[in-house]
Scaffold this motif. Structure first.
Motif, PDB file in Angstrom:
ATOM      1  N   LEU A 268       2.065  -5.658  -3.499  1.00 56.11           N
ATOM      2  CA  LEU A 268       2.220  -4.317  -2.927  1.00 56.11           C
ATOM      3  C   LEU A 268       3.509  -3.661  -3.430  1.00 56.11           C
ATOM      4  CD1 LEU A 268       1.216  -2.083  -1.082  1.00 56.11           C
ATOM      5  CD2 LEU A 268       2.431  -3.172   0.814  1.00 56.11           C
ATOM      6  N   ALA A 269       4.584  -4.429  -3.480  1.00 52.30           N
ATOM      7  CA  ALA A 269       5.859  -3.856  -3.918  1.00 52.30           C
ATOM      8  C   ALA A 269       5.761  -3.329  -5.345  1.00 52.30           C
ATOM      9  CB  ALA A 269       6.978  -4.896  -3.804  1.00 52.30           C
ATOM     10  N   ARG A 270       5.089  -4.077  -6.223  1.00 51.38           N
ATOM     11  CA  ARG A 270       4.921  -3.605  -7.598  1.00 51.38           C
ATOM     12  C   ARG A 270       4.094  -2.334  -7.652  1.00 51.38           C
ATOM     13  NH1 ARG A 270       2.485  -8.860 -10.058  1.00 51.38           N
ATOM     14  NH2 ARG A 270       4.212 -10.272  -9.613  1.00 51.38           N
ATOM     15  N   ALA A 271       2.984  -2.314  -6.919  1.00 53.31           N
ATOM     16  CA  ALA A 271       2.089  -1.153  -6.962  1.00 53.31           C
ATOM     17  C   ALA A 271       2.810   0.100  -6.465  1.00 53.31           C
ATOM     18  CB  ALA A 271       0.842  -1.427  -6.127  1.00 53.31           C
ATOM     19  N   VAL A 272       3.549  -0.048  -5.369  1.00 52.70           N
ATOM     20  CA  VAL A 272       4.255   1.100  -4.809  1.00 52.70           C
ATOM     21  C   VAL A 272       5.327   1.591  -5.786  1.00 52.70           C
ATOM     22  CG1 VAL A 272       5.822   1.812  -2.961  1.00 52.70           C
ATOM     23  CG2 VAL A 272       3.762   0.493  -2.416  1.00 52.70           C
ATOM     24  N   LYS A 273       6.047   0.642  -6.367  1.00 52.51           N
ATOM     25  CA  LYS A 273       7.088   1.006  -7.339  1.00 52.51           C
ATOM     26  C   LYS A 273       6.484   1.810  -8.501  1.00 52.51           C
ATOM     27  CE  LYS A 273      10.217  -1.390 -10.591  1.00 52.51           C
ATOM     28  NZ  LYS A 273      11.393  -0.521 -10.552  1.00 52.51           N
ATOM     29  N   TRP A 274       5.398   1.331  -9.052  1.00 51.10           N
ATOM     30  CA  TRP A 274       4.784   2.023 -10.190  1.00 51.10           C
ATOM     31  C   TRP A 274       4.262   3.399  -9.775  1.00 51.10           C
ATOM     32  CZ3 TRP A 274       1.607  -2.960 -11.671  1.00 51.10           C
ATOM     33  CH2 TRP A 274       2.482  -3.897 -12.260  1.00 51.10           C
ATOM     34  N   HIS A 275       3.688   3.481  -8.597  1.00 51.58           N
ATOM     35  CA  HIS A 275       3.216   4.786  -8.139  1.00 51.58           C
ATOM     36  C   HIS A 275       4.384   5.760  -8.025  1.00 51.58           C
ATOM     37  CE1 HIS A 275       0.720   7.663  -5.850  1.00 51.58           C
ATOM     38  NE2 HIS A 275       1.876   7.923  -5.244  1.00 51.58           N
ATOM     39  N   LEU A 276       5.471   5.300  -7.440  1.00 51.35           N
ATOM     40  CA  LEU A 276       6.624   6.178  -7.234  1.00 51.35           C
ATOM     41  C   LEU A 276       7.232   6.631  -8.555  1.00 51.35           C
ATOM     42  CD1 LEU A 276       8.312   4.254  -4.277  1.00 51.35           C
ATOM     43  CD2 LEU A 276       7.143   6.469  -4.144  1.00 51.35           C
ATOM     44  N   GLU A 277       7.102   5.809  -9.566  1.00 53.96           N
ATOM     45  CA  GLU A 277       7.632   6.175 -10.884  1.00 53.96           C
ATOM     46  C   GLU A 277       6.582   6.919 -11.714  1.00 53.96           C
ATOM     47  OE1 GLU A 277       9.090   2.492 -12.502  1.00 53.96           O
ATOM     48  OE2 GLU A 277      10.706   2.321 -11.019  1.00 53.96           O
ATOM     49  N   ASP A 278       5.535   7.370 -11.084  1.00 54.09           N
ATOM     50  CA  ASP A 278       4.469   8.129 -11.768  1.00 54.09           C
ATOM     51  C   ASP A 278       3.873   7.359 -12.940  1.00 54.09           C
ATOM     52  OD1 ASP A 278       4.697  10.629 -10.239  1.00 54.09           O
ATOM     53  OD2 ASP A 278       6.674  10.760 -11.147  1.00 54.09           O
ATOM     54  N   ARG A 279       3.760   6.047 -12.775  1.00 52.01           N
ATOM     55  CA  ARG A 279       3.199   5.227 -13.855  1.00 52.01           C
ATOM     56  C   ARG A 279       1.699   4.980 -13.696  1.00 52.01           C
ATOM     57  NH1 ARG A 279       7.088   3.236 -17.007  1.00 52.01           N
ATOM     58  NH2 ARG A 279       9.209   3.319 -16.212  1.00 52.01           N
ATOM     59  N   VAL A 280       1.141   5.401 -12.558  1.00 57.23           N
ATOM     60  CA  VAL A 280      -0.261   5.084 -12.270  1.00 57.23           C
ATOM     61  C   VAL A 280      -1.108   6.346 -12.324  1.00 57.23           C
ATOM     62  CG1 VAL A 280      -1.818   3.905 -10.690  1.00 57.23           C
ATOM     63  CG2 VAL A 280       0.626   3.340 -10.663  1.00 57.23           C
ATOM     64  N   ILE A 281      -2.173   6.315 -13.115  1.00 57.09           N
ATOM     65  CA  ILE A 281      -3.089   7.453 -13.204  1.00 57.09           C
ATOM     66  C   ILE A 281      -4.474   6.957 -12.811  1.00 57.09           C
ATOM     67  CG2 ILE A 281      -4.190   9.097 -14.788  1.00 57.09           C
ATOM     68  CD1 ILE A 281      -1.521   8.774 -16.462  1.00 57.09           C
ATOM     69  N   VAL A 282      -5.111   7.678 -11.918  1.00 59.44           N
ATOM     70  CA  VAL A 282      -6.458   7.296 -11.493  1.00 59.44           C
ATOM     71  C   VAL A 282      -7.476   8.007 -12.362  1.00 59.44           C
ATOM     72  CG1 VAL A 282      -8.145   7.360  -9.622  1.00 59.44           C
ATOM     73  CG2 VAL A 282      -5.731   6.900  -9.121  1.00 59.44           C
ATOM     74  N   GLU A 283      -8.407   7.251 -12.885  1.00 63.36           N
ATOM     75  CA  GLU A 283      -9.467   7.841 -13.705  1.00 63.36           C
ATOM     76  C   GLU A 283     -10.745   7.063 -13.441  1.00 63.36           C
ATOM     77  OE1 GLU A 283      -9.980  10.352 -15.414  1.00 63.36           O
ATOM     78  OE2 GLU A 283     -11.385   9.960 -17.044  1.00 63.36           O
ATOM     79  N   ASP A 284     -11.683   7.719 -12.802  1.00 63.87           N
ATOM     80  CA  ASP A 284     -13.015   7.126 -12.756  1.00 63.87           C
ATOM     81  C   ASP A 284     -13.021   5.805 -11.971  1.00 63.87           C
ATOM     82  OD1 ASP A 284     -15.599   7.326 -13.449  1.00 63.87           O
ATOM     83  OD2 ASP A 284     -15.398   6.423 -15.414  1.00 63.87           O
ATOM     84  N   ASN A 285     -12.365   5.821 -10.829  1.00 64.65           N
ATOM     85  CA  ASN A 285     -12.235   4.641  -9.955  1.00 64.65           C
ATOM     86  C   ASN A 285     -11.515   3.453 -10.593  1.00 64.65           C
ATOM     87  OD1 ASN A 285     -12.663   4.028  -7.166  1.00 64.65           O
ATOM     88  ND2 ASN A 285     -13.991   2.358  -7.833  1.00 64.65           N
ATOM     89  N   LYS A 286     -10.760   3.706 -11.647  1.00 64.71           N
ATOM     90  CA  LYS A 286      -9.887   2.675 -12.207  1.00 64.71           C
ATOM     91  C   LYS A 286      -8.491   3.280 -12.354  1.00 64.71           C
ATOM     92  CE  LYS A 286     -13.219   1.195 -15.620  1.00 64.71           C
ATOM     93  NZ  LYS A 286     -13.362   0.450 -16.874  1.00 64.71           N
ATOM     94  N   THR A 287      -7.519   2.443 -12.686  1.00 60.95           N
ATOM     95  CA  THR A 287      -6.186   2.991 -12.920  1.00 60.95           C
ATOM     96  C   THR A 287      -5.716   2.690 -14.341  1.00 60.95           C
ATOM     97  OG1 THR A 287      -4.999   1.008 -12.217  1.00 60.95           O
ATOM     98  CG2 THR A 287      -5.457   2.658 -10.519  1.00 60.95           C
ATOM     99  N   ILE A 288      -4.985   3.626 -14.860  1.00 61.47           N
ATOM    100  CA  ILE A 288      -4.183   3.402 -16.058  1.00 61.47           C
ATOM    101  C   ILE A 288      -2.771   3.199 -15.545  1.00 61.47           C
ATOM    102  CG2 ILE A 288      -3.244   4.539 -18.102  1.00 61.47           C
ATOM    103  CD1 ILE A 288      -6.068   6.201 -17.798  1.00 61.47           C
ATOM    104  N   VAL A 289      -2.148   2.087 -15.902  1.00 57.41           N
ATOM    105  CA  VAL A 289      -0.788   1.823 -15.449  1.00 57.41           C
ATOM    106  C   VAL A 289       0.122   1.759 -16.679  1.00 57.41           C
ATOM    107  CG1 VAL A 289       0.713   0.295 -14.131  1.00 57.41           C
ATOM    108  CG2 VAL A 289      -1.677   0.532 -13.464  1.00 57.41           C
ATOM    109  N   PHE A 290       0.969   2.772 -16.816  1.00 60.79           N
ATOM    110  CA  PHE A 290       1.903   2.827 -17.953  1.00 60.79           C
ATOM    111  C   PHE A 290       3.174   2.077 -17.589  1.00 60.79           C
ATOM    112  CE2 PHE A 290      -0.190   7.008 -19.342  1.00 60.79           C
ATOM    113  CZ  PHE A 290      -0.871   6.398 -20.389  1.00 60.79           C
ATOM    114  N   ARG A 291       3.250   0.796 -17.961  1.00 66.68           N
ATOM    115  CA  ARG A 291       4.401  -0.014 -17.557  1.00 66.68           C
ATOM    116  C   ARG A 291       5.483  -0.012 -18.611  1.00 66.68           C
ATOM    117  NH1 ARG A 291       1.800  -5.566 -15.765  1.00 66.68           N
ATOM    118  NH2 ARG A 291       3.989  -6.037 -15.509  1.00 66.68           N
TER     119      ARG A 291
END
Lengths: 290, 290, 290, 290
Positions: free
Chosen positions: C267-290
């Protein structure tokens, strides 16, 4: 993922002092030459005074025809930003030689990955200071050369190896558990093109007998490290590392068995990334664009 | 898993020269004393001339009443096999002191695990050479002692620490990122009872500034190591290690952040196993009965 | 890594139909507006007919002054490529609300990461259907709201929650082991902004009691999954997953203990990436730019 | 670790209702028969009313001569505790048959491990519904049988397979990516002796096309599961599982490539443990004494 034919694909590798306008210049250049970016990675060691690194994979119809224009037009851009650069065309398959001693697990892994189509390379030959792997290698249609080697005949062994590297026009040398020291001359000749697998989690256990020393120290994880060979023993730029868990019941023989699994997957990854031009050496470290 | 009450549980720890009949003798002894084996682990460094180690957790109704008979009867068996041994009763909760400097992540992890009931211990006090953690620690009802420490006042700092260890009747000292060197006298007084966390994958980066040196070396994994403290710096018996993947984009500050996560989970595991009498030190290594 | 002040940093998020010239246009636009690219990631679902995604972090002196010009000038470019896009300024810190039920380990992990400066957010409030965490939360200066919730009073509980989300102007809702079902209305209101942690390796063990079912099935690894909440239970876009090894000795209570460690780090990783605008939702999947 | 010759080693596998005195009885029995315990593992599903499981590896001089006495003397003890048990002598090497379809990576891994001496078995034959692997298998001196198989000819294919299993006196059947369904009759004939590798992290993606479905779901880890085959598709007792990290850039073909690496290491571990009598099936789960 894409229907773009391999024949029209190329990678552009660039490094230069960081500064404004580099990405704009390169991407505009590619656009104007009809090239589409397929994959792009960049890294700057420091945005203000650092070095900028870029790897772009692009597609361009009729690339073979456009190649010379592309390359000559790029010169001006490269000069403007003081770039070092390289165009790596997909059709210029890298030519690999694998060096091995007695343990064949890393050799086997590479051959298998290559057969499965996972390594973008031609395996030109296998060179060994023992004759054990001959049958295996030749059964796959790959030339095998037994070149005895030890401290006393290093010079002549390397002379023969260099002759073969030239004959086979080799780009990459993979030391797949090749247990002989290479001379500075040999190493210098193939700078950043010799990939070794060391059977420890470097910088722990530099040098000989790492599993014996890992056992003595009572570590709870053992590792393997793939790196470019330099003249400092086990001190070259690290490409990849991984580990496996062990416990007090594992004696040296067990560590070696477990270690074989780590060694082969670490070396296979490092070689794959090198062949795909994903590894850049900078200042005794690597940038790996995965 | 079981309804056996904690009050009637005990662990028997044994080590002796290996030879025939040990397991038979111990298990028959327990049977005859009405004890049921709940968990049993054994290890022999070499079945012919090695050392035999055993950890048995058993249940025995009315254990408190039977305790003295059990212990006095065992003496004869122990002598027969030249055993070193120890009965560890569940009601004899180990008493822990946590030492910390400025970084509080390892302290926090231990306090959480303890609050969640995952650490079988009483946390008697927290000792620090800084005052930063006072509020946090005291808010959980744990005494906090600020004992300034540095090279020049080491002697008097340790005198005060030892006084507190005696006052609190401490069994285990956990160095949760306590950045002061301990004197040989101090270490000798608490042999195999001081648990440290070192912020590297030992034996890589022994000593100061491991993250800085990991960055310099360009490693692809960073690690942490929990070990018992001896007078050889970072050379004590390793209890647990783990790693986390990093890449070329991670600068020293990033390595430290990522490292904090590894450090806290490695230390928490090591402390947990120690408290459950799962760790045996032998010859500068550990046997961990998980 | 860089001395660029946070005040002059911004992220540009773009998605549009793939085609030639996008990178050139964006990078040239940024160059012409005096912006330097610090980090850049891109992905194309298919270079021929797919969607192109980009995340660029850039630095621009006097960004606050230039902001309106930058945004109005970008409109034309965006229209040319049919872009959806967003400028995310560093000074616009995202505002988070954490929802929790009885188990506080995920809440604690987030609070600790936040205190350590690892989460780019303001934690505006904690909302719980139990009162247990009040003292902890308030001791950190964060408002705590106890809103009882169950099937029968869902409507009114959500009305109160929505009122608070508005009052606190919340951007992100983190369900840190919040064990209540949300209504479609509530979910629709915060699309792609509610992050949940599910205590299994989805899609295994969708729904209730995953540890009990994992135990029944005899799995050798247990996992946790962080995902955006949609109206299909546990079927939303996955942001991050991880696992931990277990064995036959681990009963349900043990799986839960081990699982807590996986849940909090996932959860901590997911929240961190979301807050840094690294997660994009597309078609019920995510692109995570790490 | 030990100089004990393999010829005098044996494993005793026991399971019985838990109760007092079992370990004492077994260890005393072994002592009286001149046997030394080398390795011992035990597990009780519940110390009060559960089942007790034990695996003891012991050494006994002149074991071949003492064998019949050992076995006949044990009968009484076994009856007293209502034991199911088995003596597994080291010289009774298990006989394995490997079933494979088109993908040969799992077959290759098993053959390598076997050649390296890591699998305690005789590989009696390889059976395939395709002819592709013939050359590889025969080059290692192992008989290869091409038995076409599909829904329509299942009966006669299995008849031929069973004939071969009898002819080769096979103990263990390994389905190394054998993509045919087996009939209940066939499965019943080899209960707890057919080991399969499923290319997902079960119970996620039971059935066909797991990588395609993993891609569709957007998981961030892919896995593989080795289990005993039962008549419930992919529902048999799990022996081992592992995972590998993937991301949004990995399309189905990439997942398959990455998955191959997980599949082969998971299957190799499961087969190794089975051959070493470390796996006990109980109630559709496994106890693995590692």
């Amino acid at each position: 993922m894409t229907t773009y034919s391999k024949d029209n694909r190329c990678r552009l590798l660039v490094q230069c002092p960081d500064g404004p306008g580099i990405v704009s210049a390169i991407s505009t250049f590619l656009l104007e030459h009809g090239a589409n970016i397929i994959e792009s990675n960049q890294y700057s060691s420091d945005p203000e005074h650092g070095t900028f690194f870029m790897r772009i994979e692009f597609y361009c119809a009729d690339l073979d025809d456009k190649r010379s224009a592309l390359e000559s037009d790029f010169i001006q851009l490269a000069e403007r930003f003081s770039m070092e650069y390289r165009f790596a065309y997909h059709w210029e398959t890298k030519r690999t030689a694998i060096f091995v001693s007695k343990d064949s697990h890393c050799l086997l892994e590479l051959l298998w990955e290559w057969q499965s189509g996972d390594l973008e390379t031609d395996i030109t030959c296998v060179i060994s200071n023992h004759d054990d792997a001959r049958e295996l290698v030749e059964s796959m249609g790959i030339p095998f050369h037994h070149i005895p080697a030890n401290k006393d005949i290093r010079q002549q062994a390397e002379a023969e190896q260099i002759r073969l590297m030239e004959e086979y026009d080799v780009d990459v040398l993979v030391l797949a558990r090749y247990m002989q020291i290479l001379t500075p001359d040999f190493v210098a000749r193939f700078q950043d093109r010799i990939i070794n697998i060391h059977h420890s989690f470097l910088p722990a256990f530099v040098g000989a007998k790492p599993y014996e020393r890992a056992y003595e120290r009572g570590v709870k994880l053992i590792g393997a490290t793939s790196h470019y060979v330099t003249n400092e023993l086990d001190e070259g730029p690290i490409i990849e590392q991984d580990i496996e868990r062990v416990d007090h019941r594992d004696h040296v023989a067990d560590l070696k068995k477990i270690g074989r699994k780590v060694e082969r997957r670490v070396l296979a990854r490092a070689v794959k990334w090198h062949l795909e031009d994903r590894v850049i050496v900078e200042d005794n470290k690597t940038i790996v664009f995965r």
